[in-house]
Design an enzyme around this catalytic site. Structure first.
Site, PDB file in Angstrom:
ATOM      1  N   ASP A 110       5.915   3.251 -64.043  1.00  0.00           N
ATOM      2  CA  ASP A 110       5.626   4.720 -63.856  1.00  0.00           C
ATOM      3  C   ASP A 110       5.366   5.535 -64.956  1.00  0.00           C
ATOM      4  O   ASP A 110       5.485   6.690 -65.039  1.00  0.00           O
ATOM      5  CB  ASP A 110       6.459   5.409 -62.886  1.00  0.00           C
ATOM      6  CG  ASP A 110       7.822   5.360 -63.157  1.00  0.00           C
ATOM      7  OD1 ASP A 110       8.230   4.630 -64.150  1.00  0.00           O
ATOM      8  OD2 ASP A 110       8.755   6.295 -62.571  1.00  0.00           O
ATOM      9  N   GLU A 111       5.667   4.996 -66.208  1.00  0.00           N
ATOM     10  CA  GLU A 111       5.604   5.688 -67.577  1.00  0.00           C
ATOM     11  C   GLU A 111       5.165   4.857 -68.626  1.00  0.00           C
ATOM     12  O   GLU A 111       5.320   3.503 -68.653  1.00  0.00           O
ATOM     13  CB  GLU A 111       6.794   6.275 -67.676  1.00  0.00           C
ATOM     14  CG  GLU A 111       7.967   5.416 -67.996  1.00  0.00           C
ATOM     15  CD  GLU A 111       9.205   6.034 -68.613  1.00  0.00           C
ATOM     16  OE1 GLU A 111       9.456   7.095 -69.402  1.00  0.00           O
ATOM     17  OE2 GLU A 111      10.426   5.666 -68.309  1.00  0.00           O
TER      18      GLU A 111
END
Length: 372
Positions: A110-111
């Site tokens: 997610d990043e």
């Protein structure tokens, strides 16, 4: 020395999805929207993997035990994790990143860091690039993302947390050093809770306090980390966005519903974790030489056992055999076991040779413009 004096200014964006796992669950099940949601198991030994923003207002966060989470938020709704779905959505997001730059360094599902200095899309600023990326993510996935924009990775990561959720913040070259001075050192990448507590005992609670300390003082108290702390206190970070960063290991672990002493039950858990790791290795055709088994006892004491084989652990049978041999080296079990994990590391490049020799004896493990 100011960033302007160090040469061409890079344009770095750190994109961080908002409550990713929980947001995917709320997106896919309208009944969960607006409710406090935890991804995980509501079992006595369960742990929160992710929490929605509605849950976070009650102090529910990742790594919290399920019992504590439910105590803090009696209306908390638990949903089991769906990692295949999260990986699929992550692939969509990274495909969007690739529309804007080739320099993408994923940190997790997610990043990621993006270097947009080359400005593939011809947008006037990195600020507008970040807005466009976030808009594409929302359009493609129905999920929101936050972004930090700056001239280095350290500041971009700090900035991405500054306007969460669904926002963005820029730290420009003319404000970076002064902005860092205002922040708590506990927010700094590389300063964990233990180090933050040590810094506080030394009178260091803000970036300004950290900057006031000499490199000799930092070396005396923090050893090899002194150079990093000295640099980030001045907003300095020369690390490039590395799209070829090599993953060093793959692991899986589980917390049992109750403490186990029966070897058959313990080994069944180890085999499940070995199977999980093998699925990852086989899918990516990535195989390593070193197998590690982690064991956590009921009193939270933790030990590891590792073996490095002559060649690749390139079959499930070999991984299972190595994992079982390692966990059996701790028998007899005097205290109940609450957690086991299996990790493969020391990956081999290319087409590794299979390991066909007997397992060795086990060993205990211990530039652009200045405008953003």
């Amino acid at each position: 020395m100011s960033p302007m004096d160090r040469g061409p200014i890079r344009k770095i964006i750190h994109v961080d999805m908002d409550a990713f796992f929980a947001s995917v669950e709320q997106r896919d099940d309208p009944r969960l929207r607006g409710r406090p949601v935890a991804v995980g198991q509501a079992a006595a030994r369960g742990v929160v993997a992710a929490a929605s923003y509605e849950a976070r207002t009650f102090g529910v966060k990742s790594a919290l035990t399920s019992v504590t989470a439910m105590r803090r938020c009696p209306d908390l709704v638990f949903v089991p994790p769906r990692f295949d779905v999260y990986r699929s959505v992550s692939q969509q997001i990274h495909a969007i990143f690739a529309e804007f730059t080739d320099l993408i360094q994923p940190l997790s599902l997610d990043e990621a860091y993006l270097d947009v200095t080359a400005n593939r899309r011809g947008l006037p600023t990195a600020w507008l690039t970040a807005k466009a990326i976030r808009a594409r993510i929302l359009e493609e996935t129905g999920l929101t993302a936050s972004a930090g924009i700056s001239y280095n990775k350290f500041l971009a990561k700090l900035a991405s947390d500054h306007r969460k959720p669904n926002g963005q913040f820029a730290v420009t070259p003319d404000m970076g050093e002064a902005w860092v001075e205002t922040l708590s050192v506990s927010r700094f990448h590389g300063v964990g809770p233990v180090t933050a507590a040590k810094m506080e005992r030394l009178g260091i609670t803000t970036g300004a306090h950290l900057r006031s300390k000499s490199i000799d003082f930092l070396t005396e108290h923090f050893g090899s980390s002194a150079g990093w702390y000295h640099a980030i206190a001045r907003g300095e970070d020369d690390r490039p966005v590395n799209p070829n960063r090599v993953r060093k290991s793959s692991g899986s672990e589980t917390t049992f519903d109750r403490d186990l002493t029966d070897p058959k039950e313990i080994e069944a858990g180890v085999l499940r974790m070995a199977d999980d790791v093998w699925t990852w290795c086989q899918r990516r055709h990535t195989f390593g030489r070193t197998v590690t088994v982690k064991v956590k006892f009921q009193d939270f004491r933790q030990i590891t056992r590792s073996r490095s084989l002559p060649g690749a652990v390139d079959t499930l049978t070999l991984l299972r055999s190595a994992s079982l041999a390692l966990v059996r080296s701790i028998y007899p079990v005097e205290k109940g076991i609450r957690l086991v994990g299996v990790t493969v590391s020391n990956f081999l490049a290319g087409n590794p040779e299979p390991s066909q020799l007997p397992l060795p004896a086990s060993q205990p493990g211990p530039g652009g413009s200045a405008e953003l």
